[in-house]
Design an enzyme around this catalytic site. Sequence first.
Site, PDB file in Angstrom:
ATOM      1  N   SER A 119      -3.810  -8.547   1.302  1.00 59.58           N
ATOM      2  CA  SER A 119      -3.374  -7.997   2.582  1.00 59.58           C
ATOM      3  C   SER A 119      -4.501  -7.267   3.301  1.00 59.58           C
ATOM      4  O   SER A 119      -4.528  -7.209   4.535  1.00 59.58           O
ATOM      5  CB  SER A 119      -2.185  -7.047   2.366  1.00 59.58           C
ATOM      6  OG  SER A 119      -2.541  -6.003   1.463  1.00 59.58           O
ATOM      7  N   ASP A 166      -0.237   4.328   4.688  1.00 60.94           N
ATOM      8  CA  ASP A 166       0.336   4.143   3.353  1.00 60.94           C
ATOM      9  C   ASP A 166      -0.648   4.431   2.236  1.00 60.94           C
ATOM     10  O   ASP A 166      -0.321   4.256   1.056  1.00 60.94           O
ATOM     11  CB  ASP A 166       0.890   2.726   3.198  1.00 60.94           C
ATOM     12  CG  ASP A 166      -0.175   1.651   3.403  1.00 60.94           C
ATOM     13  OD1 ASP A 166      -1.364   2.014   3.584  1.00 60.94           O
ATOM     14  OD2 ASP A 166       0.168   0.456   3.388  1.00 60.94           O
ATOM     15  N   HIS A 208      -3.867   0.618   3.102  1.00 61.26           N
ATOM     16  CA  HIS A 208      -4.422  -0.180   4.195  1.00 61.26           C
ATOM     17  C   HIS A 208      -5.187   0.714   5.167  1.00 61.26           C
ATOM     18  O   HIS A 208      -4.758   1.831   5.472  1.00 61.26           O
ATOM     19  CB  HIS A 208      -3.307  -0.936   4.924  1.00 61.26           C
ATOM     20  CG  HIS A 208      -2.611  -1.931   4.038  1.00 61.26           C
ATOM     21  ND1 HIS A 208      -1.430  -1.627   3.399  1.00 61.26           N
ATOM     22  CD2 HIS A 208      -2.941  -3.191   3.665  1.00 61.26           C
ATOM     23  CE1 HIS A 208      -1.038  -2.682   2.687  1.00 61.26           C
ATOM     24  NE2 HIS A 208      -1.947  -3.633   2.827  1.00 61.26           N
TER      25      HIS A 208
END
Length: 865
Positions: free
Chosen positions: A160, A334, A337
Amino acid sequence: MDEETQGSYEEKEEEKEDVQEGVPNRTAAEAAAASDSGGVNARTVPGVPELCAASPPSGCCHGGEKMAVLAYSLGKREINQYFNIKNAKLISSVIVVLLLLIHTASRYYGGSDTCDWLLSSGRYLGENVWQPYGCMMHKYKSTDSKSCLADKRVAFVGDSRIRQLSYSFTKIIDPERKEEGNKHEDIPFHEDSSSTNVDFFWYPEANDSMKERLRSWTQDRSSTPDVIVLGAAAWSIKLHSGSSETLQRYRVNLTTMAVTLERLAEDAEVYWVLQDPVNEEALSADRKMITNHQLELYNEAAADALNGSKRSARVKLLAATRQAAMETIVQSSDGLHLPQGTLNVGAMILMNAVCNKRTRPIDGSCCQGARPPSLLQKLAVCVFLGCALVLLGLHAMGYGRHRHRPVPPDVESLEERKPTTAPGPPGLTAPLQALCRMGVIMAYFYLCDRADTFMKEQKFYTHATFFVPLVYVVVLGLFFNESTKETKLLNREQTDEWKGWMQLVILIYHISGASAFLPVYMHVRVLVAAYLFQTGYGHFSFFWLKGDFGLYRVCQVLFRLNFLVLVLCAVMDRSYQFYYFVPLVTFWFVIIYATMALWPQVLQKRANGSGMWHLGILTKLLGLLLLICYFANSEGFFQSLFSVWPLSKLFELNGSIHEWWFRWKLDRFAVIHGMLFAFIYLVLQKSQRMFEGRGEALFSATISNLLLCLSVVSFMAYSIWASSCKNKTECNEMHPYISVVQILAFILIRNIPGYARSVYSSFFAWFGKISLELFICQYHIWLAADTKGILVLIPGFPSLNILVSTFVFVCVAHEISLITNDLALVAIPKETGPLLKRLGAAGGLALVVLLLTTGTGSVTAPGAA
């Protein structure tokens, strides 16, 4: 950025003294008062009588005061004997040699690949403004990124975090791009106009699946992407709770994968993204095992497996984003990221690594090697080397061994004083020595801004970077104050002072990138207009008072204005218009000369006989004004006129006349304002309507107070307007009409009070005498990348670097000023016959160069805003 400039450089000592000949002589009292201010003369023997004569009239030389004056003068003389401009140049030469050796050794032993610098390290200059180590990063936009990646395929492979990086990368190409699609699936992107493909492939772990994807690209080379960006580790830590077995398996997988990546790197660019840090406190419960310690272990494994053996280093490690994220991860929503600003930094680093070698942006020195020298640059080297060989041959035969420079430095003022007797014609070795010195200086220019010897960094504006140095300079200027030799309005010391402090402000403006702040930009625009104003004032005064329209003076002015720029055009491979202000001032000098020289020649001598001649000169100025207005409202005609060969070679930049049109139009009225002011002043002076004695106000008390009040109000009103202006375009539309108000306000405030006219700053005046050289030299040996960045002589210490580079820069500018004057004596003889022959030879040489250099200077002019 609007890299501003300066003007009226051509007012050298001879022209200024010629103008003063037309002004009424000073009284004996004024002359004595002027001499009083100079301190102890360096050519006299120190002693009590001389000190008493040199001290101000208000201070008598008795007792302790006499000894204090004596101690001060002897101390000053002792300091100046050892620290003068000659010794300063010697020190700067030693500094340059040492820095060359240090940087060369550093490049040889520590690596000279600016791409490695870009990918490995850097620092934040401000919020989201990233500065790579030692090189400049170009800020890519949609147009130039599409041009670079046209018909290219870019593949992002990973988890991600890599997906986030791919989105930021595609947003450079298409700013409207939105994050769409399933987060755990492949995400394609295609840009139609450039046929660019940027695909994200979901492979969260460096396992067999990722290896198979990479192996498939080696088997079918037609499907191999042009750029591959990959990275993974966080999921492996998360799924296996950071076990040591998983780390070992990761190391083994990357070791076997390295062979495949090396094969891909033969035809593609491959980048492995090292793992960015996390904010452990902000991680959710199911991610708590992803610690910074674990990420460091995985980064070490990746570095050892992919690049540890240094077998070819084809797979490049992207570590700079990790360093950037260390300062910004606390902003993560978070904890895992990265914030968008840091992602944008990573995407821009990748874009520079991929595209700089293709597009070669002038403000993107990372990942660019030195360009091969052009034909003109090779010819310039041959000329300088030829001069050196001839000079060595003459010395071997005994010529010029005992000749000295005719103008030695004055240890008291650090300036060149004129000899008491006229110097004889220069010998054969004098011009060769000047050209050899120029050749050495040009070699330094080339190493600074065309070779990879020194580092370059980008500018970053803060209010402190502009205003703090400005305060320092103002304090220094006020500290070094002396009495003027005369008290006329805009006397010689005052005009030198004016040019000097304006030049220093403009230099600070350039190196701090202050054009980003609109009020500063608009005030600097007034300074540029003031230089042009001085050009009109100085040349009009000379022609009006002297009536000398001879070819010799014209050639002298043109040579002194253009010599350095023409040499730099050859050595630095730039077009004449690139140094835009010199063409601008040269153009206006020709216009002033034509206006005053064409029939009927209206001079002060004729005007003294009949007041009707005043109407004649006003008619000429009105005609010039109408011509300027016509050109300003006829852009098509203007461009067609200056696009005709050979004028196009002088005024075009990148094949367009737009830059010249922009510069000309911006300050189109400044010169004629200066001419009109000179006319009004000289007429009032001749009719004795002003009081220019020492200590006297310029006008009566009522008029003086009224003019001072209006001047102060105009200053405040202009500052308020500049602060409220919406954008540069709107401000520039008004600038030609209102800049003269600020210029006149300054002149009145500076000259109406008698005490203000009686003093000047010798600090500012010294810089004013080399203002042309300071402006031109800054392009390449103080700033860098043709003014887009900053030259880095001492990396890691920004303040020390500025001090050292400034010291060398000023010494070089002063030496070039002396070289120009030395060569002017030889290149421009007073006799008409030899002068015509040299003009013919110069014209022939210019024609040959124009024919050989078609298409030179394909760069953006500094400050094309």
